[in-house]
Design a protein around this motif. Sequence first.
Motif, mmCIF file in Angstrom:
data_model
loop_
_atom_site.group_PDB
_atom_site.id
_atom_site.type_symbol
_atom_site.label_atom_id
_atom_site.label_comp_id
_atom_site.label_asym_id
_atom_site.label_seq_id
_atom_site.Cartn_x
_atom_site.Cartn_y
_atom_site.Cartn_z
ATOM 1 N N ASP A 202 -9.796 11.933 -13.175
ATOM 2 C CA ASP A 202 -11.367 11.343 -13.007
ATOM 3 C C ASP A 202 -11.372 9.599 -13.037
ATOM 4 O O ASP A 202 -11.855 8.874 -13.111
ATOM 5 C CB ASP A 202 -11.548 11.044 -14.177
ATOM 6 C CG ASP A 202 -11.803 13.070 -14.858
ATOM 7 O OD1 ASP A 202 -12.526 13.925 -13.513
ATOM 8 O OD2 ASP A 202 -12.033 12.704 -16.561
ATOM 9 N N VAL A 203 -10.866 9.497 -11.472
ATOM 10 C CA VAL A 203 -10.695 8.114 -11.349
ATOM 11 C C VAL A 203 -11.458 7.760 -10.302
ATOM 12 O O VAL A 203 -12.210 7.880 -9.507
ATOM 13 C CB VAL A 203 -9.967 7.963 -10.092
ATOM 14 C CG1 VAL A 203 -9.790 6.740 -9.411
ATOM 15 C CG2 VAL A 203 -8.071 7.841 -10.871
ATOM 16 N N GLY B 45 0.933 -1.692 -0.067
ATOM 17 C CA GLY B 45 -0.098 -0.155 0.011
ATOM 18 C C GLY B 45 1.056 1.319 -0.149
ATOM 19 O O GLY B 45 1.821 1.454 0.149
ATOM 20 N N CYS B 46 0.381 2.276 -0.425
ATOM 21 C CA CYS B 46 0.341 3.801 -0.148
ATOM 22 C C CYS B 46 -0.221 4.779 0.414
ATOM 23 O O CYS B 46 -1.415 4.705 -0.264
ATOM 24 C CB CYS B 46 1.284 3.754 -1.524
ATOM 25 S SG CYS B 46 0.581 5.046 -2.549
ATOM 26 N N GLY C 217 4.976 3.914 -3.908
ATOM 27 C CA GLY C 217 3.793 4.724 -4.717
ATOM 28 C C GLY C 217 3.398 4.042 -6.423
ATOM 29 O O GLY C 217 2.593 3.369 -6.202
ATOM 30 N N SER C 218 4.786 3.589 -6.864
ATOM 31 C CA SER C 218 5.043 2.874 -7.343
ATOM 32 C C SER C 218 5.103 1.559 -8.063
ATOM 33 O O SER C 218 4.561 0.799 -8.411
ATOM 34 C CB SER C 218 6.077 3.433 -8.690
ATOM 35 O OG SER C 218 7.038 2.959 -8.214
ATOM 36 N N THR C 219 5.086 0.850 -6.387
ATOM 37 C CA THR C 219 4.565 -1.286 -6.237
ATOM 38 C C THR C 219 3.723 -0.754 -5.732
ATOM 39 O O THR C 219 3.182 -2.586 -5.844
ATOM 40 C CB THR C 219 5.913 -1.464 -5.237
ATOM 41 O OG1 THR C 219 6.505 -0.306 -4.160
ATOM 42 C CG2 THR C 219 7.265 -1.240 -5.993
ATOM 43 N N ALA C 220 2.464 -0.013 -5.279
ATOM 44 C CA ALA C 220 1.116 -0.482 -4.435
ATOM 45 C C ALA C 220 0.496 -0.638 -5.920
ATOM 46 O O ALA C 220 0.279 0.125 -6.695
ATOM 47 C CB ALA C 220 1.249 1.366 -3.755
ATOM 48 N N ARG C 221 -0.622 -1.703 -4.993
ATOM 49 C CA ARG C 221 -1.348 -2.183 -5.351
ATOM 50 C C ARG C 221 -3.154 -1.489 -4.730
ATOM 51 O O ARG C 221 -3.399 -1.461 -5.590
ATOM 52 C CB ARG C 221 -1.633 -3.717 -5.307
ATOM 53 C CG ARG C 221 -0.841 -4.354 -6.338
ATOM 54 C CD ARG C 221 -0.893 -5.764 -6.535
ATOM 55 N NE ARG C 221 -2.613 -6.609 -5.753
ATOM 56 C CZ ARG C 221 -3.231 -7.656 -5.619
ATOM 57 N NH1 ARG C 221 -2.400 -8.570 -5.054
ATOM 58 N NH2 ARG C 221 -4.209 -7.538 -5.531
ATOM 59 N N VAL C 222 -2.713 -0.518 -3.987
ATOM 60 C CA VAL C 222 -3.716 -0.224 -3.167
ATOM 61 C C VAL C 222 -3.454 1.121 -2.375
ATOM 62 O O VAL C 222 -2.355 1.450 -1.954
ATOM 63 C CB VAL C 222 -4.984 -0.856 -2.277
ATOM 64 C CG1 VAL C 222 -3.310 -0.966 -0.967
ATOM 65 C CG2 VAL C 222 -5.937 0.097 -1.589
ATOM 66 N N ALA C 223 -3.886 2.635 -2.684
ATOM 67 C CA ALA C 223 -3.198 3.396 -1.659
ATOM 68 C C ALA C 223 -4.710 3.949 -1.837
ATOM 69 O O ALA C 223 -6.038 4.027 -1.321
ATOM 70 C CB ALA C 223 -3.268 4.268 -3.388
ATOM 71 N N ILE C 224 -4.149 4.795 -0.222
ATOM 72 C CA ILE C 224 -5.683 5.509 0.455
ATOM 73 C C ILE C 224 -4.729 6.655 -0.157
ATOM 74 O O ILE C 224 -3.907 7.662 0.326
ATOM 75 C CB ILE C 224 -4.587 5.631 2.121
ATOM 76 C CG1 ILE C 224 -4.690 4.229 2.526
ATOM 77 C CG2 ILE C 224 -5.515 5.826 2.952
ATOM 78 C CD1 ILE C 224 -6.329 3.195 2.938
ATOM 79 N N ILE C 225 -6.025 7.665 -0.372
ATOM 80 C CA ILE C 225 -5.958 8.504 -0.989
ATOM 81 C C ILE C 225 -6.929 10.005 -0.182
ATOM 82 O O ILE C 225 -8.056 8.867 0.217
ATOM 83 C CB ILE C 225 -6.359 8.808 -2.550
ATOM 84 C CG1 ILE C 225 -5.554 7.932 -3.777
ATOM 85 C CG2 ILE C 225 -6.689 10.316 -2.718
ATOM 86 C CD1 ILE C 225 -4.305 8.580 -3.766
ATOM 87 N N PRO D 296 -8.049 1.077 -5.757
ATOM 88 C CA PRO D 296 -7.114 -0.082 -6.641
ATOM 89 C C PRO D 296 -6.026 0.868 -7.453
ATOM 90 O O PRO D 296 -6.433 1.421 -8.140
ATOM 91 C CB PRO D 296 -7.993 -1.227 -6.584
ATOM 92 C CG PRO D 296 -8.900 -0.647 -6.267
ATOM 93 C CD PRO D 296 -8.650 0.534 -5.959
ATOM 94 N N THR D 297 -5.117 0.373 -7.074
ATOM 95 C CA THR D 297 -3.833 1.847 -8.004
ATOM 96 C C THR D 297 -4.481 1.005 -9.419
ATOM 97 O O THR D 297 -3.257 1.759 -10.834
ATOM 98 C CB THR D 297 -2.483 1.688 -7.923
ATOM 99 O OG1 THR D 297 -1.936 0.218 -7.790
ATOM 100 C CG2 THR D 297 -2.279 1.664 -6.677
#
Lengths: 250, 395
Positions: free
Chosen positions: B228-229, B133-134, B172-180, B199-200
Amino acid sequence: MKIAVCIKRVPDTETRVKIAADGASLDESGVKFIMSPYDEYAVEEALQRRDKAGGGEVVAVALGPDAAQETLRAALAMGADRGVLLKAERIPADALAVAKALAAELKDGGYDLVLFGKMAVDDYHHAVGPMVAELLGLPCVTAVSKLELEGGKGVAEREIEGGVEVVEFALPAVLTAEKGLNTPRYPALKGIMAAKKKPLEVKPPALGEVRVVAAALALPPERKAGRILGEGPDVVPELVRLLRTEAKVL
Amino acid sequence: MAPRFEGVDFYDTGSLLSEEERAVQATVRQWVDERLEPVINRHYLEGKFPLELVPEMARLGFFGANLPEQYGCAGLNNVAYGLIMQELERGDSGVRSFASVQGALVMYPIHAFGSEEQRQRWLPKMAAGEVIGCFGLTEPDYGSNPGGMITTARRSGGGWVLNGAKMWITNGSTARVAIIWAKTGALDDPSGIRGFIVPTDTPGFSARDQQGKLSLRASDTSELVLQDVHVGDDALLPHSAGLKSPLSCLTQARYGIAWGAVGAAMGCYDEALRYAKQRVMFRKPIAGFQLQQQRLADMLTEITKAQLLVLQLGRLKDQGKATPQRVSLAKRNNVNAACDIAREARRLLGANGILVEYTAMRHLANLESVYTYEGTHDMHTLILGEEITGISAFE
């Protein structure tokens, strides 16, 4: 598969030890204690054998002071199922007395395998494992570096001078582990937490008569400082002479 | 191979630890010696995080170790958790950062602000290292002032649309999920900040590594762009509410950093001491010179103070009394001390100190980032200033 693994609490191999006031024991203040490193191979082997057999029980047994509970819990943290401490204020220097206490604990346990490290790194006895085998009337293979078990029989490899000896034996048996038998696992953090909840029985040891005592301990003499003879080719003859006559290495 | 690390414990703080805490420390310490130390220099020089170590770190329980066992975590107390961070950072700040982000900045908010479904869905996989995660809070123009962020989340049908950019995002670039973290209301209203589990691989989400870092080289640092995610309503962390939610994550991470810095300092001191005893100049070991003795005495003093500080902070945290301000004090003091110790160790090592085969320069370069991230040293000064005087210097 039911496996007992006998482990010992010893001073960390990198600890600088001091001799106690009685001149015959170690001053334990400030000394870090660990599981004797060869015993880690024994624990790892026991766990792998249990898991490969698809079940069973690994029982870690130690003889030693109350603090050896920590050593047992290290084995429980690695994955052993329960521990038994044969509580003795001091571990006798008489290997046979220790072996008798362990054999008394193990004899009615119904173990398929009893594992030891090939020796304890504090006293270098190499003795307790084979003595326990003798007392239990079981076959014994020492310093095992490779092990195969199948159908009530085992094949072990032992590294001997200049080669490898392959030994066949019947189970149940007592084996002592050599370095390289496996790679001991790290106690995982969950394992450390789980170890607290696993059973650890503390009871008095049925020690045999103690007929060997440590009379005195001495540290090795301090190494003398080196000597610089000089520089350049001129001093080589003198260096060779001293290596012959004084150091006696040539 | 380097000699086994024996620790630095002048005040016998080990005796203040429980048996489990000592066992946890021993496991991590040994793992760092045997698994991390042999590979860290190569990764540092190549500018790569040692991703291949993640499965073993997970198996040993390093991720989210202070979260409950029911989610696949180790369920440790906060002192044991701190000791993990300390020992990891003795290896490398970048590797400790990885664990901090995974545990304190991603798993923690899912646990603290997520629904039970979200916890069940993400935490066991993150503890197992299957999902990395990131944490996306900081933006190019909003670092110390995250409340000013301009990333937005707007209602769209049954879900949300996220737009914005995040920067300095570890993993950031390895994460499969981000807390935004994004504003759901007006841009001048930080109370509308909510957290989203994104999910990234969601269309519109992209991550690009930031290049040219001279610090934390064994750690991935990325820029995230959200264009626009679209995410469902189940991406929202339902219990997140306002800026205090992401700040509480930072408090968790800062707590670990305060411990981690002690580890880096211990590593530098240990290396400096060994070197000083063995390096001969003017016919005696440099350890025999007063200038180096002063360096070593200062280092040991600061390490000892820092150790006692985090240990008590950890006990307070276990009692629910580690306020953000108390955490600020520890982060500020310990990272600053570690920077000084790394620099003095580097200097004691002379010319050798600039080589990667010694750790001091790598620690020194890393610690400059640690000094600046997770609340800069200066911001922690102002947080304490406000705590002491009751007057905020920045709001």
